[in-house]
Write a protein that holds these residues in place. Structure first.
Motif, PDB file in Angstrom:
ATOM      1  N   ILE A 186      39.052 -42.947 -17.270  1.00  0.00           N
ATOM      2  CA  ILE A 186      37.804 -43.448 -16.679  1.00  0.00           C
ATOM      3  C   ILE A 186      37.638 -44.905 -17.087  1.00  0.00           C
ATOM      4  N   ILE A 187      37.485 -45.772 -16.093  1.00  0.00           N
ATOM      5  CA  ILE A 187      37.491 -47.210 -16.325  1.00  0.00           C
ATOM      6  C   ILE A 187      36.138 -47.819 -15.979  1.00  0.00           C
ATOM      7  N   VAL A 188      35.656 -48.678 -16.867  1.00  0.00           N
ATOM      8  CA  VAL A 188      34.508 -49.541 -16.572  1.00  0.00           C
ATOM      9  C   VAL A 188      35.018 -50.976 -16.626  1.00  0.00           C
ATOM     10  N   PRO A 189      34.877 -51.755 -15.549  1.00  0.00           N
ATOM     11  CA  PRO A 189      35.424 -53.124 -15.520  1.00  0.00           C
ATOM     12  C   PRO A 189      34.636 -54.066 -16.428  1.00  0.00           C
ATOM     13  N   PRO A 190      35.197 -55.228 -16.747  1.00  0.00           N
ATOM     14  CA  PRO A 190      34.559 -56.147 -17.698  1.00  0.00           C
ATOM     15  C   PRO A 190      33.160 -56.596 -17.310  1.00  0.00           C
ATOM     16  N   SER A 191      32.879 -56.670 -16.009  1.00  0.00           N
ATOM     17  CA  SER A 191      31.592 -57.218 -15.564  1.00  0.00           C
ATOM     18  C   SER A 191      30.446 -56.212 -15.661  1.00  0.00           C
ATOM     19  N   CYS A 192      30.756 -54.949 -15.913  1.00  0.00           N
ATOM     20  CA  CYS A 192      29.729 -53.897 -15.876  1.00  0.00           C
ATOM     21  C   CYS A 192      29.251 -53.537 -17.276  1.00  0.00           C
ATOM     22  N   ASP A 193      27.937 -53.573 -17.467  1.00  0.00           N
ATOM     23  CA  ASP A 193      27.351 -53.211 -18.751  1.00  0.00           C
ATOM     24  C   ASP A 193      27.001 -51.732 -18.845  1.00  0.00           C
ATOM     25  N   HIS A 194      27.000 -51.031 -17.704  1.00  0.00           N
ATOM     26  CA  HIS A 194      26.602 -49.619 -17.688  1.00  0.00           C
ATOM     27  C   HIS A 194      27.799 -48.744 -18.051  1.00  0.00           C
ATOM     28  N   THR A 195      27.874 -48.350 -19.328  1.00  0.00           N
ATOM     29  CA  THR A 195      29.000 -47.557 -19.814  1.00  0.00           C
ATOM     30  C   THR A 195      28.616 -46.110 -20.120  1.00  0.00           C
ATOM     31  N   LEU A 196      27.332 -45.804 -20.148  1.00  0.00           N
ATOM     32  CA  LEU A 196      26.893 -44.458 -20.510  1.00  0.00           C
ATOM     33  C   LEU A 196      27.439 -43.412 -19.541  1.00  0.00           C
ATOM     34  N   GLY A 197      27.446 -43.727 -18.246  1.00  0.00           N
ATOM     35  CA  GLY A 197      27.927 -42.772 -17.255  1.00  0.00           C
ATOM     36  C   GLY A 197      29.390 -42.412 -17.472  1.00  0.00           C
ATOM     37  N   ALA A 198      30.215 -43.399 -17.821  1.00  0.00           N
ATOM     38  CA  ALA A 198      31.632 -43.148 -18.054  1.00  0.00           C
ATOM     39  C   ALA A 198      31.849 -42.276 -19.285  1.00  0.00           C
ATOM     40  N   GLU A 249      40.515 -53.143  -4.290  1.00  0.00           N
ATOM     41  CA  GLU A 249      41.565 -54.030  -4.790  1.00  0.00           C
ATOM     42  C   GLU A 249      42.157 -53.498  -6.096  1.00  0.00           C
ATOM     43  N   TRP A 250      41.306 -52.961  -6.973  1.00  0.00           N
ATOM     44  CA  TRP A 250      41.787 -52.373  -8.227  1.00  0.00           C
ATOM     45  C   TRP A 250      42.742 -51.218  -7.942  1.00  0.00           C
ATOM     46  N   ILE A 251      42.351 -50.345  -7.046  1.00  0.00           N
ATOM     47  CA  ILE A 251      43.163 -49.158  -6.759  1.00  0.00           C
ATOM     48  C   ILE A 251      44.527 -49.571  -6.219  1.00  0.00           C
ATOM     49  N   VAL A 252      44.554 -50.478  -5.277  1.00  0.00           N
ATOM     50  CA  VAL A 252      45.817 -50.934  -4.697  1.00  0.00           C
ATOM     51  C   VAL A 252      46.716 -51.511  -5.784  1.00  0.00           C
ATOM     52  N   ASN A 253      46.127 -52.277  -6.688  1.00  0.00           N
ATOM     53  CA  ASN A 253      46.906 -52.897  -7.760  1.00  0.00           C
ATOM     54  C   ASN A 253      47.431 -51.867  -8.753  1.00  0.00           C
ATOM     55  N   LEU A 254      46.643 -50.838  -9.036  1.00  0.00           N
ATOM     56  CA  LEU A 254      47.034 -49.853 -10.047  1.00  0.00           C
ATOM     57  C   LEU A 254      48.008 -48.808  -9.512  1.00  0.00           C
ATOM     58  N   GLN A 255      47.971 -48.567  -8.216  1.00  0.00           N
ATOM     59  CA  GLN A 255      48.816 -47.521  -7.638  1.00  0.00           C
ATOM     60  C   GLN A 255      50.303 -47.749  -7.923  1.00  0.00           C
ATOM     61  N   SER A 256      50.716 -48.990  -7.956  1.00  0.00           N
ATOM     62  CA  SER A 256      52.136 -49.289  -8.157  1.00  0.00           C
ATOM     63  C   SER A 256      52.590 -49.030  -9.590  1.00  0.00           C
ATOM     64  N   ALA A 257      51.633 -48.799 -10.492  1.00  0.00           N
ATOM     65  CA  ALA A 257      51.986 -48.597 -11.904  1.00  0.00           C
ATOM     66  C   ALA A 257      51.917 -47.142 -12.329  1.00  0.00           C
ATOM     67  N   CYS A 258      51.513 -46.244 -11.435  1.00  0.00           N
ATOM     68  CA  CYS A 258      51.297 -44.859 -11.848  1.00  0.00           C
ATOM     69  C   CYS A 258      52.161 -43.891 -11.057  1.00  0.00           C
ATOM     70  N   ASN A 259      52.071 -42.629 -11.431  1.00  0.00           N
ATOM     71  CA  ASN A 259      52.834 -41.589 -10.753  1.00  0.00           C
ATOM     72  C   ASN A 259      52.390 -41.429  -9.296  1.00  0.00           C
ATOM     73  N   MET A 300      38.220 -46.339 -20.840  1.00  0.00           N
ATOM     74  CA  MET A 300      38.485 -47.744 -21.142  1.00  0.00           C
ATOM     75  C   MET A 300      37.261 -48.525 -20.667  1.00  0.00           C
ATOM     76  N   LEU A 301      36.480 -49.016 -21.608  1.00  0.00           N
ATOM     77  CA  LEU A 301      35.210 -49.666 -21.299  1.00  0.00           C
ATOM     78  C   LEU A 301      35.376 -51.180 -21.277  1.00  0.00           C
ATOM     79  N   ARG A 302      34.838 -51.787 -20.214  1.00  0.00           N
ATOM     80  CA  ARG A 302      34.951 -53.236 -19.996  1.00  0.00           C
ATOM     81  C   ARG A 302      36.418 -53.653 -20.072  1.00  0.00           C
ATOM     82  N   ALA A 303      37.244 -52.902 -19.357  1.00  0.00           N
ATOM     83  CA  ALA A 303      38.688 -53.076 -19.431  1.00  0.00           C
ATOM     84  C   ALA A 303      39.193 -54.074 -18.395  1.00  0.00           C
ATOM     85  N   ARG A 304      40.131 -54.895 -18.802  1.00  0.00           N
ATOM     86  CA  ARG A 304      40.774 -55.817 -17.872  1.00  0.00           C
ATOM     87  C   ARG A 304      41.822 -55.058 -17.063  1.00  0.00           C
ATOM     88  N   GLN A 305      42.034 -55.524 -15.837  1.00  0.00           N
ATOM     89  CA  GLN A 305      42.938 -54.816 -14.937  1.00  0.00           C
ATOM     90  C   GLN A 305      44.363 -54.754 -15.491  1.00  0.00           C
TER      91      GLN A 305
END
Length: 256
Positions: free
Chosen positions: A132-144, A196-206, A161-166
């Protein structure tokens, strides 16, 4: 105790109540909430809310580490108190410091639930996994954090991964077999960036890894569709089923 009138306004100041009395009221409220399984008593929830906002650390810790079930904390107490916090912040009834403290205490409760769920987690063999990822710009981490605990309670090994870089997320999923990757999206992020995140991450996973997008932006517009996402929304059962389906595909087994 600072109580609310019918329209939600505080009737008196919480500073007029002794800490011990506040603690006793909250413990009594937890007991009553456990008894009232089919009905959420607002006055009982308010007692716990006031410990989260105005109580001391010891009082809150006693509540969190008591005998209240994980399900009650994760599915009722934490989301309801979070909603009250948000409303009181918007209505200018709480300071930023008070909201921050209470939010951190809710995260403490969610993490305590996760710790309890993990105790016997790995004795029963391989389980589905989720990131479960929260990007760097988001302060709302409780939900994750709460989502991770809810997935753990459903037999799914969830990592945050909270406030995680891509680039850090790419490295993480390239070295782990995650069955599902969830993006927790809130203001000021735009949903287009999730794509955009999903497209970028898809190439790195199963090939079997599935992607979901949730968070407060999806709560506002639950009809949103993101082309590369296998799931859009905040339903925990849908998220758990996505993990189980992917796990079954990855391990060539029956759905978990």
């Amino acid at each position: 105790m600072a109580t609310r009138s019918d329209n939600g306004a505080f009737l008196n100041s919480p500073s007029t109540i002794e800490g011990e009395q506040l603690r006793k009221l909250a413990f009594g409220a937890l007991h009553l909430l456990c008894e009232e399984k089919n009905q959420l008593a607002t006055h009982n929830l308010n007692a716990i809310y006031h410990v989260a906002v105005f109580g001391d650390d010891n009082a809150w810790s006693e509540l969190v580490h008591g005998n209240t079930s994980n399900a009650l904390w994760l599915e009722t107490i934490i989301p309801e108190i979070a909603q009250l916090l948000g409303q009181d912040w918007l209505d200018d009834r709480l300071s930023f410091a008070q909201v921050t403290l209470a939010s951190s205490r809710l995260q403490q409760a969610a993490r305590a639930c996760a710790k309890r769920s993990r105790k016997d987690f790995f004795v029963s063999g391989p389980r589905p996994t989720a990131l479960i990822i929260v990007p760097p710009s988001c302060d709302h981490t409780l939900g994750a954090v709460t989502m991770a605990s809810l997935l753990l309670a459903r037999g799914i090994h969830a990592t945050t991964m909270l406030r995680a870089r891509q680039e850090d997320v790419r490295q993480k999923i390239a070295t782990h077999d995650f069955d599902a990757v969830f993006l927790s999206w809130s203001y000021p992020e735009a949903l287009e960036n999730a794509q955009e995140w999903i497209v970028n991450l898809q190439s790195a996973c199963n090939d079997t890894t599935r992607f979901g997008v949730g968070g407060t932006l999806l709560a506002i517009d639950n009809e949103t569709s993101i082309p590369e996402a296998d799931l859009c929304g905040n339903d925990i059962e849908d998220a758990a089923n996505l993990c189980r389906t992917s796990f079954a595909m990855r391990t060539n087994s029956k759905p978990f």
